[in-house]
Design a protein around this motif. Sequence first.
Motif, PDB file in Angstrom:
ATOM      1  N   LEU A  73       0.803  -1.219   0.000  1.00  0.00           N
ATOM      2  CA  LEU A  73       0.000   0.000   0.000  1.00  0.00           C
ATOM      3  C   LEU A  73       0.839   1.274   0.000  1.00  0.00           C
ATOM      4  O   LEU A  73       1.891   1.347   0.630  1.00  0.00           O
ATOM      5  N   HIS A  74       0.311   2.275  -0.711  1.00  0.00           N
ATOM      6  CA  HIS A  74       0.860   3.633  -0.717  1.00  0.00           C
ATOM      7  C   HIS A  74      -0.341   4.563  -0.581  1.00  0.00           C
ATOM      8  O   HIS A  74      -1.089   4.761  -1.531  1.00  0.00           O
ATOM      9  N   ILE A  75      -0.513   5.128   0.610  1.00  0.00           N
ATOM     10  CA  ILE A  75      -1.755   5.778   1.012  1.00  0.00           C
ATOM     11  C   ILE A  75      -1.577   7.285   1.069  1.00  0.00           C
ATOM     12  O   ILE A  75      -0.579   7.787   1.599  1.00  0.00           O
ATOM     13  N   GLY A 112       6.660   7.700   2.904  1.00  0.00           N
ATOM     14  CA  GLY A 112       7.664   7.086   2.047  1.00  0.00           C
ATOM     15  C   GLY A 112       7.844   5.606   2.309  1.00  0.00           C
ATOM     16  O   GLY A 112       8.402   4.891   1.482  1.00  0.00           O
ATOM     17  N   GLY A 113       7.394   5.133   3.487  1.00  0.00           N
ATOM     18  CA  GLY A 113       7.491   3.704   3.787  1.00  0.00           C
ATOM     19  C   GLY A 113       8.913   3.225   4.001  1.00  0.00           C
ATOM     20  O   GLY A 113       9.212   2.052   3.753  1.00  0.00           O
ATOM     21  N   ALA A 117       8.345   0.393   7.015  1.00  0.00           N
ATOM     22  CA  ALA A 117       7.112   0.956   7.565  1.00  0.00           C
ATOM     23  C   ALA A 117       6.032   1.043   6.486  1.00  0.00           C
ATOM     24  O   ALA A 117       6.301   0.915   5.286  1.00  0.00           O
ATOM     25  N   LEU A 118       4.803   1.259   6.929  1.00  0.00           N
ATOM     26  CA  LEU A 118       3.704   1.527   6.010  1.00  0.00           C
ATOM     27  C   LEU A 118       3.907   2.899   5.378  1.00  0.00           C
ATOM     28  O   LEU A 118       4.244   3.872   6.064  1.00  0.00           O
ATOM     29  N   ASP A 119       3.677   2.985   4.074  1.00  0.00           N
ATOM     30  CA  ASP A 119       3.820   4.253   3.359  1.00  0.00           C
ATOM     31  C   ASP A 119       2.502   5.011   3.423  1.00  0.00           C
ATOM     32  O   ASP A 119       1.551   4.693   2.715  1.00  0.00           O
ATOM     33  N   LEU A 120       2.438   6.025   4.297  1.00  0.00           N
ATOM     34  CA  LEU A 120       1.224   6.823   4.469  1.00  0.00           C
ATOM     35  C   LEU A 120       1.603   8.292   4.380  1.00  0.00           C
ATOM     36  O   LEU A 120       2.366   8.802   5.199  1.00  0.00           O
TER      37      LEU A 120
END
Length: 669
Positions: A73-75, A112-113, A117-120
């Motif tokens: 995911l890229h949020i 940037g993730g 990490a999650l990219d938010l």
Amino acid sequence: MVKRRDSWAGVAIYRAAKKAISYKTPLVGLLVIFLILTPALIWSQGKKIIVDHACTRITQIPEAAILAAKQKLHIAYGHTSHGSQLITGMNGLVPFMNGKGYPNNLYAWNNGGTGGALDLHDYAMGGDVGYYPDWMNNTRDYLGEANSEGRGSNNPDINVIIWSWCGQVSSLSEQEMITNYLTPMSNLEEEYFGIKFVYMTGHLDGSGSTGNLTVRNNQIRNFCHTNNKILYDFADIESYDPDGAANYMLLSADENCDYDSDGNGSRDKNWALDWQNSHTENDDWYDCSPDHTQALNGNLKAYAAWWLWARLGGWNGESWVDFIGTWDGQGVYYRNSDTGAWVKMASPATLITAGDLGGDGVDDLIGIWPTQGGVWVKSSTNGAWTKLSTTAEHIAAGDMNGDGRVDFLGTWDGQGVFYRDSVSSAWVKMASPADLITAGDLDGDGKDDLIGIWPAQGGVWVKYSATDGWAKLSSTAKDIAAGDMNGDGRDDLLATWDGQGVYYRNSVNGAWVKMATPADQVTCGYLDGDAKADLIGIWPTQGGVWVKYSATGTWAKLSSSARDIAAGKMRTGTGGSMPVQALFGPMGGYAQGPESLIQYKDTSSEGPGGLHFVYQTEEQLIPQEHESGMMRVPGLGEPGFRCVEEKNLIPEESRESDVTKEDRERNTK
């Protein structure tokens, strides 16, 4: 569930080819068309995702689903102060979960993730969704012109857009909600078809069930349910404490969690503070300083946010489930998929299944016991027994009416196939009597379809809930089940045929896949926690109950041969719904069955065969082919049958068969 991204060309080909497909299409042409179209078809038939207060149990999200979300995911998130509750909650969640048996910084996120990490992208678009047309224009400005993959040319990595409200929902009319929000969101979805857009409800304002806020929130909910959208139900999440005992919105709760406890028109209590004060900080909840509300509400918003990310990353919403079996002379047991320990649930039964009839998030045991007569259910909440009906020939469970609650389903000789609505207790006749039945959402409409074998017609049939039309899927099988066998978000038929093997039928394109040699019984469940159901069964030459893990394709022997098998969510998180005794195998332990009950609830007189049995009747009770437009590919035993084969068709232990939970999750990265 997130489907594959496709080009406009792929969508165009799909639309053109869909018109050309008919029952008279030659098999070879059909297969060629669907080999070409499968990506577009999968993308076009996404299922709705509703994230509400029932999606706040963070420990039920498999670690593999968290890792998959961070990988995929890229949020981009647009919000003002109320929407920041997700962010502050997610910030506090990281240290809260560290040291609790989870990998360090599992729930980390950043723009940037980086570092796994999650990219938010927080505050990616200015303002909030209450300012129309600014929010719509800001979305287009941020994304740029849509490219051939339906992504924005300015930020082509972004595949999720989420906007939150501030306080504007309360002031909108029905038409303004359509003009300012629902229609623009739908237009953006069509324009940027490679991006998932998340709808959201507005925060509570204390106006209760009759206030305009609830009316407008229900308008959003109904739109999302009807049109298979993705919804983060902000208002519903803050209407319940973690125990779910009361809907505080009905008690005029506001954004700060204050509510009217005695109905005198004054908000005199705070459900979040009450819960926090009766629980331990840093064990049961954590401080995160969310705007406009209490810490616990920020916790719940974070839990639900990660549930949303996991669903968008491919998780089907099913947490780790457990294998269930009944052994003559021993009893009914389930095997904890996390620890491998066994728990006795009842005395020996002849038939079993599992489903959350009570709506508490844990499946109830449903079965037939040889000396009692009738179909019985054991509540997962308190262990109480209820007799649902007279004895059925076969039983199953599924959400047959799309209300989000699992219903009991059975077939009775001379009467038919009926389901019992778990909310209203009403009975509905679906079909004439069958030999075997199961349920699964093969057509992707949010309701489970009836699947079974009927003696007069022969073959395996499905009654599609979307149309009430019937389709013959194959020749008669020895045993049948249903589950998402390939992780595409749609349930598939799973069955075993003597002399042929165990196969599943891809519900999207009709293709058949061979999974194993012939079995005596089959079922499936998410034992390894990935997005695909695992094959579970009993094989005559190997002996015992075996599982073929979808994450690795390897086999493991779970137990000795059982009389009947099932799979279900038999516990909450890593614990259980009630105190249990862990055992080393399906033997020993204590748990009573219905034969030893002194007190129980008996509703059997209102079910099939009962003196007070009353029921509604669906149309099309007898299986017969209809021009439903659904995919028709020859099944086993039919001319033109074709399939592909998986590896490792024969159940046998291997060096990898005793794979641990951590190993399986590592293999799903």
